[in-house]
Design an enzyme around this catalytic site. Structure first.
Site, PDB file in Angstrom:
ATOM      1  N   GLU A 371      22.456  -6.499  45.524  1.00 23.75           N
ATOM      2  CA  GLU A 371      22.230  -4.453  44.907  1.00 23.75           C
ATOM      3  C   GLU A 371      21.741  -4.728  46.434  1.00 23.75           C
ATOM      4  OE1 GLU A 371      19.371  -4.713  41.937  1.00 23.75           O
ATOM      5  OE2 GLU A 371      18.106  -3.296  43.523  1.00 23.75           O
ATOM      6  N   HIS A 454      14.038 -10.469  36.959  1.00 24.74           N
ATOM      7  CA  HIS A 454      14.635 -10.481  35.823  1.00 24.74           C
ATOM      8  C   HIS A 454      14.412 -12.203  35.352  1.00 24.74           C
ATOM      9  CE1 HIS A 454      18.060  -8.065  38.159  1.00 24.74           C
ATOM     10  NE2 HIS A 454      17.508  -7.569  37.688  1.00 24.74           N
ATOM     11  N   ASN A 492      22.460  -7.750  37.046  1.00 24.96           N
ATOM     12  CA  ASN A 492      21.290  -6.817  36.227  1.00 24.96           C
ATOM     13  C   ASN A 492      20.794  -7.105  34.911  1.00 24.96           C
ATOM     14  OD1 ASN A 492      21.909  -5.782  38.262  1.00 24.96           O
ATOM     15  ND2 ASN A 492      19.823  -5.177  39.093  1.00 24.96           N
TER      16      ASN A 492
HETATM   17  P1  FAE Z   1      10.516  -6.031  28.652  1.00 22.28           P
HETATM   18  O1  FAE Z   1      10.840  -4.250  28.723  1.00 22.28           O
HETATM   19  O2  FAE Z   1       9.932  -6.490  29.332  1.00 22.28           O
HETATM   20  O3  FAE Z   1       8.947  -5.433  27.244  1.00 22.28           O
HETATM   21  C1  FAE Z   1       8.436  -6.059  26.795  1.00 22.28           C
HETATM   22  C2  FAE Z   1       6.877  -5.577  26.219  1.00 22.28           C
HETATM   23  O4  FAE Z   1       6.499  -6.138  25.676  1.00 22.28           O
HETATM   24  C3  FAE Z   1       6.539  -5.817  27.604  1.00 22.28           C
HETATM   25  O5  FAE Z   1       5.863  -3.535  27.727  1.00 22.28           O
HETATM   26  C4  FAE Z   1       4.909  -5.791  27.219  1.00 22.28           C
HETATM   27  O6  FAE Z   1       3.807  -4.690  28.066  1.00 22.28           O
HETATM   28  C5  FAE Z   1       4.875  -5.915  25.847  1.00 22.28           C
HETATM   29  N1  FAE Z   1       4.013  -7.189  25.665  1.00 22.28           N
HETATM   30  C6  FAE Z   1       3.756  -8.733  25.925  1.00 22.28           C
HETATM   31  N2  FAE Z   1       3.213  -9.309  25.889  1.00 22.28           N
HETATM   32  C7  FAE Z   1       2.721  -8.406  24.770  1.00 22.28           C
HETATM   33  C8  FAE Z   1       1.795  -8.926  23.661  1.00 22.28           C
HETATM   34  N3  FAE Z   1       1.223 -10.742  23.795  1.00 22.28           N
HETATM   35  N4  FAE Z   1       1.650  -7.770  23.071  1.00 22.28           N
HETATM   36  C9  FAE Z   1       1.904  -6.732  23.065  1.00 22.28           C
HETATM   37  N5  FAE Z   1       2.990  -6.169  24.155  1.00 22.28           N
HETATM   38  C10 FAE Z   1       3.321  -7.241  24.602  1.00 22.28           C
HETATM   39  O7  FAE Z   1      10.766  -6.688  27.324  1.00 22.28           O
HETATM   40  N6  FAE Z   1      17.315  -4.715  35.122  1.00 22.28           N
HETATM   41  C11 FAE Z   1      18.230  -3.982  34.768  1.00 22.28           C
HETATM   42  O8  FAE Z   1      19.312  -4.448  34.407  1.00 22.28           O
HETATM   43  N7  FAE Z   1      18.850  -3.337  36.538  1.00 22.28           N
HETATM   44  C12 FAE Z   1      17.408  -2.791  37.402  1.00 22.28           C
HETATM   45  O9  FAE Z   1      17.516  -2.049  38.357  1.00 22.28           O
HETATM   46  C13 FAE Z   1      15.464  -4.478  37.139  1.00 22.28           C
HETATM   47  N8  FAE Z   1      15.029  -3.785  37.750  1.00 22.28           N
HETATM   48  C14 FAE Z   1      13.898  -4.476  37.201  1.00 22.28           C
HETATM   49  C15 FAE Z   1      13.348  -3.783  38.888  1.00 22.28           C
HETATM   50  C16 FAE Z   1      12.292  -4.224  38.040  1.00 22.28           C
HETATM   51  C17 FAE Z   1      10.490  -3.932  39.216  1.00 22.28           C
HETATM   52  C18 FAE Z   1      11.706  -5.355  37.056  1.00 22.28           C
HETATM   53  C19 FAE Z   1      10.016  -5.377  36.729  1.00 22.28           C
HETATM   54  C20 FAE Z   1      12.495  -5.226  37.091  1.00 22.28           C
HETATM   55  C21 FAE Z   1      14.157  -5.023  36.484  1.00 22.28           C
HETATM   56  N9  FAE Z   1      14.810  -4.995  35.950  1.00 22.28           N
HETATM   57  C22 FAE Z   1      16.118  -4.823  35.696  1.00 22.28           C
HETATM   58  C23 FAE Z   1      14.702  -5.842  34.132  1.00 22.28           C
HETATM   59  C24 FAE Z   1      14.331  -5.689  32.673  1.00 22.28           C
HETATM   60  O10 FAE Z   1      13.727  -4.204  33.281  1.00 22.28           O
HETATM   61  C25 FAE Z   1      13.855  -6.545  32.430  1.00 22.28           C
HETATM   62  O11 FAE Z   1      15.207  -7.350  31.884  1.00 22.28           O
HETATM   63  C26 FAE Z   1      13.873  -6.113  30.601  1.00 22.28           C
HETATM   64  O12 FAE Z   1      12.821  -4.544  31.081  1.00 22.28           O
HETATM   65  C27 FAE Z   1      13.342  -7.206  29.759  1.00 22.28           C
HETATM   66  O13 FAE Z   1      14.095  -6.485  28.544  1.00 22.28           O
HETATM   67  P2  FAE Z   1      13.446  -7.162  27.271  1.00 22.28           P
HETATM   68  O14 FAE Z   1      13.008  -6.384  26.257  1.00 22.28           O
HETATM   69  O15 FAE Z   1      13.233  -8.426  27.501  1.00 22.28           O
END
Ligand code: FAE
Length: 516
Positions: A371, A454, A492
């Site tokens: 990217e 990721h 991604n």
């Molecule tokens: P996620 O979105 O991480 O949500 C998990 C939630 O659970 C969070 O809100 C936590 O606060 C909460 N949590 C965790 N532990 C606990 C607990 N013990 N009690 C209560 N709540 C809790 O999970 N992916 C893309 O496809 N495109 C992009 O452009 C991209 N850019 C990114 C840039 C950055 C800086 C970052 C950090 C990530 C990026 N990603 C991107 C990755 C993507 O955001 C990530 O794969 C998803 O958000 C994961 O989704 P989940 O549903 O697994």
């Protein structure tokens, strides 16, 4: 977003220790369905259950970040304040961390392991609040190779298109891309990639590009074009609070409780018990509370879900989980790299939203999808930045340490060595054909295999769970999030996470809720 919130207020750690030895413990609450987390997997599961009339309680450790007319919810990339960062007294970006502030339950967190720095979003909307919004469907052949048991035809005909529609994925208009000064950085990197013999592709995004064009004409508040991305976006980005979670709240069957951090999960005779801390914005526990439920969806992201489940297995609160829990974690082959002295310049105006990638995935020896990332420093830096995805086959493992009562992620010392070599090969060619040197001010050697945006895996589909995310050894216990993916998607990951969650929850609602 607006939710039915019970907020913790005002006790600092010192007041707790001086006046109140232990935080208050509230009475147990029972709910039919609890979802832990509010990221992609959680939001899909909650919406689809709520649409069927099933009441859902979502527990989220981060804050609610309601959009405001004044566009002041999140802090900017340049000069971030306490809202930027989860409970640390300094900023935590991959580079240029000179900012200090008071500890606060901010939106971006970094989990440091021996070898890696893993970034995650915290708040109602999870990673959707902080990510770059790049919404990419994996190449079908690669998807089939990493998840052979999943019907790819069904995924590509039904669930990927559904995920794209729900997430409001759209693409930049080529006319805008070619003419706006805000994408000079991407055009320069594209032209250099082509000169070196590489192919580039436009990458869709959830950022509303019509809104961005209005930003460029100064008709609306400038968000992506004015340094808003990893610390949250005050307009234009269609994060989960504006898509899945907004739809879920509209059903009136979903309640979200922010600042509720789940500490442990226990099986009971009839379902599950959760020990939960309600925290304030300094991270101190205001009160503790047990919750019980019949159906539990652990959707705390790859890092959070793996942590909770590994701890539950090791401490005997979910003893029947299998040995695959905590295994198969990968960083999607992430490597970051930077190149200096880009002769054409990359522009002092840069959009924060990436829209293009170098696609060398079919390279037999060094497959890379890189990217082209912005560096919106508001001045010409002559630097190109890349977030590369490689096929790194190495995997890490979570394990529980009884002495510290903590779960640690371990990867081998040479975890990223080959992935770095793959990206180095690409960077060398770009430099040889175009001039430029490794950006050693950004990263040691100009290339970095420590940074992970990721995190994927830890409760891999078909191994720790069945083929629909039901944990083996238990009934009515699921995950729907990035922990299911086997460490890699080749692009991604959030579109894949969303599409798999859509597929799984459809099956679970049809089969598991009928007679219970
Ligand atoms: P996620 O979105 O991480 O949500 C998990 C939630 O659970 C969070 O809100 C936590 O606060 C909460 N949590 C965790 N532990 C606990 C607990 N013990 N009690 C209560 N709540 C809790 O999970 N992916 C893309 O496809 N495109 C992009 O452009 C991209 N850019 C990114 C840039 C950055 C800086 C970052 C950090 C990530 C990026 N990603 C991107 C990755 C993507 O955001 C990530 O794969 C998803 O958000 C994961 O989704 P989940 O549903 O697994």
């Amino acid at each position: 977003m607006k939710s039915n919130i019970v907020l913790g207020i005002g006790l600092t750690a010192s007041k707790i220790s001086a006046a109140v030895p232990l935080p208050e413990k509230k009475e147990t609450e029972h709910h039919r369905v609890i979802v832990i987390g509010t990221g992609y997997g959680a939001a899909v599961a909650a919406l689809r259950m709520a649409e069927k009339g099933i009441k859902v309680l979502m527990l989220e450790m981060g804050m609610d970040w309601p959009a405001s007319k004044e566009h002041r919810t999140f802090s900017k990339l340049i000069f971030p304040d306490k809202r930027s960062t989860w409970l640390k007294s300094h900023s935590i970006l991959p580079f240029a961390n000179v900012f200090t502030f008071k500890k606060y339950t901010g939106v971006l967190d970094r989990i440091d392991t021996d070898q890696l720095k893993v970034y995650v979003g915290r708040g109602v909307g999870g990673g959707s609040l902080v990510n770059g919004g790049m919404a990419v469907v994996p190449k079908r052949a690669y998807f089939e190779s990493i998840m052979p048991e999943i019907n790819a035809a069904e995924m590509y005909d039904k669930y990927f298109p559904l995920a794209n529609r729900m997430l409001k994925v759209n693409s930049i208009s080529p006319r805008f891309f070619e003419t706006t000064p805000y994408y000079k950085f991407a055009r320069t990197a594209r032209d250099q990639a082509h000169k070196a013999g590489y192919k580039t592709v436009f990458v869709p995004n959830v950022y509303d590009f019509d809104y961005m064009e209005k930003e460029s004409r100064k008709e609306v508040y400038q968000s992506a074009l004015n340094g808003e991305v990893v610390y949250g976006n005050n307009a234009g980005k269609q994060s989960l609070d504006k898509t899945y979670l907004a739809a879920a709240m509209k059903t009136k069957n979903v309640e979200i409780r922010p600042l509720y951090s789940v500490r442990s999960i226990h099986s009971t005779k009839t379902g599950y018990k959760l020990e939960v801390d309600n925290i304030n914005t300094s991270g101190d526990t205001v009160f503790s509370q047990d919750f019980s439920c019949d159906f539990l969806f652990v959707c705390a992201g790859s890092m959070g879900t793996s942590e909770l489940m590994v701890k539950a297995k090791a401490t005997g609160t979910l003893p029947a989980l299998n040995q695959e829990v905590g295994e198969g974690w990968g960083n999607n082959g992430n490597v970051m790299a930077g190149r200096n002295f880009i002769k054409q310049g990359t522009g002092s105006k840069q959009s924060c939203i990436p829209t293009m990638a170098i696609d060398d995935w079919d390279n037999k020896e060094h497959p890379v999808f890189a990217e082209i990332s912005p560096m919106p420093m508001k001045m010409e830096t002559w630097t190109s930045l890349y977030l590369a995805i490689t096929k790194n086959p190495n995997r890490g493992k979570f394990s529980y340490n009884a002495l510290t009562n903590k779960v640690n992620l371990k990867v081998a010392e040479n975890f990223s060595t080959n992935a770095i070599a793959d990206v180095k090969q690409l960077m060398d060619k770009l430099n040889n054909e175009n001039g430029g040197t490794y950006a050693r001010l950004l990263f040691k050697h100009g290339i970095n295999g420590e940074i992970c945006y990721h995190p994927l895996g830890g409760c891999v589909i078909g191994r720790a769970t069945d083929l629909y995310g039901r944990f083996k050894g238990y009934e009515r216990l699921y995950t729907c999030d990035g922990s299911l993916l086997p460490g890699s998607t080749g692009v991604n990951p959030f579109v894949t996470i969303t599409a798999i969650a859509e597929r799984n929850i459809e099956k679970i609602i049809a089969e598991d809720f009928q007679n219970y």
